[in-house]
Design a protein around this motif. Structure first.
Motif, PDB file in Angstrom:
ATOM      1  N   ALA A 208     124.869 105.570  16.745  1.00 24.81           N
ATOM      2  CA  ALA A 208     123.424 105.771  16.697  1.00 24.81           C
ATOM      3  C   ALA A 208     122.928 105.968  15.275  1.00 24.81           C
ATOM      4  CB  ALA A 208     123.042 106.971  17.553  1.00 24.81           C
ATOM      5  N   VAL A 209     121.682 105.568  15.063  1.00 17.66           N
ATOM      6  CA  VAL A 209     120.946 105.885  13.843  1.00 17.66           C
ATOM      7  C   VAL A 209     119.666 106.593  14.228  1.00 17.66           C
ATOM      8  CG1 VAL A 209     121.872 104.112  12.304  1.00 17.66           C
ATOM      9  CG2 VAL A 209     120.013 103.523  13.862  1.00 17.66           C
ATOM     10  N   VAL A 210     119.109 107.315  13.257  1.00 16.31           N
ATOM     11  CA  VAL A 210     117.868 108.047  13.476  1.00 16.31           C
ATOM     12  C   VAL A 210     116.896 107.714  12.355  1.00 16.31           C
ATOM     13  CG1 VAL A 210     119.027 109.916  14.709  1.00 16.31           C
ATOM     14  CG2 VAL A 210     118.724 110.080  12.236  1.00 16.31           C
ATOM     15  N   ALA A 211     115.677 108.212  12.488  1.00 17.22           N
ATOM     16  CA  ALA A 211     114.653 107.954  11.485  1.00 17.22           C
ATOM     17  C   ALA A 211     115.140 108.375  10.101  1.00 17.22           C
ATOM     18  CB  ALA A 211     113.379 108.698  11.851  1.00 17.22           C
ATOM     19  N   GLY A 212     114.931 107.498   9.129  1.00 14.47           N
ATOM     20  CA  GLY A 212     115.333 107.770   7.751  1.00 14.47           C
ATOM     21  C   GLY A 212     116.689 107.214   7.369  1.00 14.47           C
ATOM     22  N   ASP A 213     117.504 106.774   8.330  1.00 17.06           N
ATOM     23  CA  ASP A 213     118.831 106.243   8.023  1.00 17.06           C
ATOM     24  C   ASP A 213     118.730 104.869   7.365  1.00 17.06           C
ATOM     25  OD1 ASP A 213     120.170 108.438   8.995  1.00 17.06           O
ATOM     26  OD2 ASP A 213     120.751 107.518  10.892  1.00 17.06           O
ATOM     27  N   VAL A 214     119.748 104.553   6.546  1.00 15.72           N
ATOM     28  CA  VAL A 214     119.851 103.248   5.889  1.00 15.72           C
ATOM     29  C   VAL A 214     121.175 102.616   6.294  1.00 15.72           C
ATOM     30  CG1 VAL A 214     119.918 101.985   3.707  1.00 15.72           C
ATOM     31  CG2 VAL A 214     118.483 104.033   3.924  1.00 15.72           C
ATOM     32  N   MET A 215     121.102 101.443   6.905  1.00 16.33           N
ATOM     33  CA  MET A 215     122.290 100.684   7.302  1.00 16.33           C
ATOM     34  C   MET A 215     122.570  99.606   6.262  1.00 16.33           C
ATOM     35  SD  MET A 215     121.281 100.253  11.339  1.00 16.33           S
ATOM     36  CE  MET A 215     119.542 100.011  10.947  1.00 16.33           C
ATOM     37  N   HIS A 216     123.844  99.482   5.900  1.00 15.86           N
ATOM     38  CA  HIS A 216     124.256  98.502   4.885  1.00 15.86           C
ATOM     39  C   HIS A 216     125.457  97.754   5.442  1.00 15.86           C
ATOM     40  CE1 HIS A 216     124.711  97.611   0.336  1.00 15.86           C
ATOM     41  NE2 HIS A 216     125.335  96.672   1.030  1.00 15.86           N
ATOM     42  N   GLY A 217     125.246  96.468   5.785  1.00 13.19           N
ATOM     43  CA  GLY A 217     126.298  95.670   6.385  1.00 13.19           C
ATOM     44  C   GLY A 217     126.877  94.672   5.410  1.00 13.19           C
ATOM     45  N   HIS A 218     128.179  94.416   5.549  1.00 13.53           N
ATOM     46  CA  HIS A 218     128.886  93.525   4.626  1.00 13.53           C
ATOM     47  C   HIS A 218     129.811  92.593   5.394  1.00 13.53           C
ATOM     48  CE1 HIS A 218     131.247  92.201   1.147  1.00 13.53           C
ATOM     49  NE2 HIS A 218     132.335  92.478   1.852  1.00 13.53           N
ATOM     50  N   ILE A 219     129.796  91.312   5.025  1.00 15.01           N
ATOM     51  CA  ILE A 219     130.782  90.330   5.466  1.00 15.01           C
ATOM     52  C   ILE A 219     131.252  89.591   4.221  1.00 15.01           C
ATOM     53  CG2 ILE A 219     131.223  88.242   6.823  1.00 15.01           C
ATOM     54  CD1 ILE A 219     129.102  89.202   8.801  1.00 15.01           C
ATOM     55  N   GLY A 220     132.561  89.541   4.030  1.00 14.06           N
ATOM     56  CA  GLY A 220     133.094  88.938   2.824  1.00 14.06           C
ATOM     57  C   GLY A 220     132.596  87.516   2.604  1.00 14.06           C
ATOM     58  N   GLY A 221     132.048  87.235   1.411  1.00 13.03           N
ATOM     59  CA  GLY A 221     131.551  85.911   1.067  1.00 13.03           C
ATOM     60  C   GLY A 221     130.092  85.685   1.357  1.00 13.03           C
ATOM     61  N   LEU A 222     129.437  86.621   2.070  1.00 16.86           N
ATOM     62  CA  LEU A 222     128.029  86.476   2.419  1.00 16.86           C
ATOM     63  C   LEU A 222     127.202  87.579   1.772  1.00 16.86           C
ATOM     64  CD1 LEU A 222     128.382  85.761   6.257  1.00 16.86           C
ATOM     65  CD2 LEU A 222     128.267  84.100   4.379  1.00 16.86           C
ATOM     66  N   THR A 223     125.894  87.356   1.702  1.00 15.14           N
ATOM     67  CA  THR A 223     124.990  88.370   1.179  1.00 15.14           C
ATOM     68  C   THR A 223     124.923  89.551   2.150  1.00 15.14           C
ATOM     69  OG1 THR A 223     123.661  86.703   0.044  1.00 15.14           O
ATOM     70  CG2 THR A 223     122.624  88.832   0.438  1.00 15.14           C
ATOM     71  N   ASP A 224     125.026  90.763   1.614  1.00 17.65           N
ATOM     72  CA  ASP A 224     124.940  91.964   2.447  1.00 17.65           C
ATOM     73  C   ASP A 224     123.572  92.067   3.110  1.00 17.65           C
ATOM     74  OD1 ASP A 224     127.447  92.510   1.515  1.00 17.65           O
ATOM     75  OD2 ASP A 224     126.894  94.323   0.395  1.00 17.65           O
ATOM     76  N   ILE A 225     123.535  92.814   4.209  1.00 18.08           N
ATOM     77  CA  ILE A 225     122.277  93.091   4.896  1.00 18.08           C
ATOM     78  C   ILE A 225     121.986  94.580   4.786  1.00 18.08           C
ATOM     79  CG2 ILE A 225     123.452  93.297   7.143  1.00 18.08           C
ATOM     80  CD1 ILE A 225     120.846  92.199   8.411  1.00 18.08           C
ATOM     81  N   VAL A 226     120.745  94.907   4.460  1.00 15.71           N
ATOM     82  CA  VAL A 226     120.306  96.304   4.344  1.00 15.71           C
ATOM     83  C   VAL A 226     119.051  96.487   5.199  1.00 15.71           C
ATOM     84  CG1 VAL A 226     119.539  98.133   2.809  1.00 15.71           C
ATOM     85  CG2 VAL A 226     121.248  96.487   2.014  1.00 15.71           C
ATOM     86  N   VAL A 227     119.079  97.478   6.069  1.00 12.72           N
ATOM     87  CA  VAL A 227     117.947  97.765   6.945  1.00 12.72           C
ATOM     88  C   VAL A 227     117.735  99.258   6.998  1.00 12.72           C
ATOM     89  CG1 VAL A 227     117.028  97.592   9.288  1.00 12.72           C
ATOM     90  CG2 VAL A 227     118.369  95.709   8.343  1.00 12.72           C
ATOM     91  N   ARG A 228     116.494  99.687   6.874  1.00  8.08           N
ATOM     92  CA  ARG A 228     116.138 101.105   6.955  1.00  8.08           C
ATOM     93  C   ARG A 228     115.401 101.396   8.252  1.00  8.08           C
ATOM     94  NH1 ARG A 228     115.936  99.167   1.929  1.00  8.08           N
ATOM     95  NH2 ARG A 228     116.744 100.444   0.216  1.00  8.08           N
ATOM     96  N   VAL A 229     115.614 102.586   8.773  1.00  7.32           N
ATOM     97  CA  VAL A 229     114.865 103.029   9.936  1.00  7.32           C
ATOM     98  C   VAL A 229     113.704 103.876   9.437  1.00  7.32           C
ATOM     99  CG1 VAL A 229     114.944 104.226  12.155  1.00  7.32           C
ATOM    100  CG2 VAL A 229     116.995 103.062  11.288  1.00  7.32           C
ATOM    101  N   ALA A 230     112.509 103.518   9.828  1.00  8.77           N
ATOM    102  CA  ALA A 230     111.316 104.187   9.304  1.00  8.77           C
ATOM    103  C   ALA A 230     111.337 105.674   9.592  1.00  8.77           C
ATOM    104  CB  ALA A 230     110.062 103.551   9.901  1.00  8.77           C
ATOM    105  N   LYS A 231     110.830 106.464   8.638  1.00  7.02           N
ATOM    106  CA  LYS A 231     110.689 107.893   8.842  1.00  7.02           C
ATOM    107  C   LYS A 231     109.499 108.233   9.722  1.00  7.02           C
ATOM    108  CE  LYS A 231     112.868 109.247   4.472  1.00  7.02           C
ATOM    109  NZ  LYS A 231     112.702 109.994   3.214  1.00  7.02           N
TER     110      LYS A 231
END
Length: 231
Positions: A208-231
């Protein structure tokens, strides 16, 4: 042709190194495609007797990497699922395993955001999953890397952190059904079209994530994905 009101805009994804964007047709998701995740969900998979199965999300659920997404309504258990994304660039019906690579345009990193409490209630009652899966901003996807840029990915680290703390770590080589198998089986039931996207499943460690959390995903060779959950 005139419309009663303005049609919704075309949903699209960025393409690394290009100004053109990739228009989205349909979003398909492969279910329970890593053994360890299937076990943590209480539904282990025996590939010798089972076949891949899929669900869909509406194209309007798509958001770009870098977005801040709202915490969705009517849930107390909002989960991340880090996944490799396959973008389809050519039509294909009953595509053979050996030719599946020919319909792939590229790859990206993505998240299958889930209202887990709603999904599990629906699953246990034998109901559709839509309210748990297909809701606004539930399909964040990063920029697509073309096959010409990265080749065909069969092994690469896949990982996700929340607020810089590791949550998911695996390798796409551990997919139960490979990209080629997922394409071949899906194309027995649907003619794949340019603009279709297949999200290939998530490894163990979802949470689970909650308001204010920042998710940072990585797959080798690809551009990372960053998504924030609004406060």
């Amino acid at each position: 042709m005139s419309y009663l009101f303005n049609p919704p805009p075309v949903q699209s994804l960025a393409i690394r190194g290009k100004t053109d964007r990739f228009p989205i047709n349909r979003l398909f998701f492969v279910c329970r495609n890593y053994h360890a995740h299937a076990v943590e969900m209480g539904k282990p998979v025996d590939k010798s007797v089972e076949r891949p199965f899929y669900f869909t999300k509406a194209p309007q659920t798509l958001v770009d990497s870098g977005s801040t997404v709202a915490y969705p309504p009517e849930t107390q258990n909002y989960h991340f699922e880090m996944e490799m994304v396959v973008a389809i660039g050519k039509p294909g019906f009953r595509v053979s395993h050996d030719k599946a690579h020919e319909v792939i345009y590229g790859y990206a990193a993505g998240l299958d955001m889930t209202r887990r409490d709603l999904q599990l209630v629906a699953r246990d009652k034998g109901r559709p999953w839509e309210f748990g899966k297909s809701f606004a901003q539930s399909a964040p996807i990063g920029p697509i890397h073309t096959v010409a840029q990265v080749g065909h990915l069969s092994t690469a680290t896949i990982s996700l952190t929340v607020n810089e703390q590791p949550r998911q770590t695996s390798d796409i080589a551990k997919l139960i059904w490979s990209v080629a198998e997922s394409i071949a089986y899906l194309s027995r039931y649907e003619t794949l079209e340019p603009g279709d996207v297949i999200m290939t499943g998530t490894p163990e460690g979802v949470g689970a994530v909650v308001a204010g959390d920042v998710m940072h995903g990585h797959i080798g060779g690809l551009t990372d994905i960053v998504v924030r959950v609004a406060k």
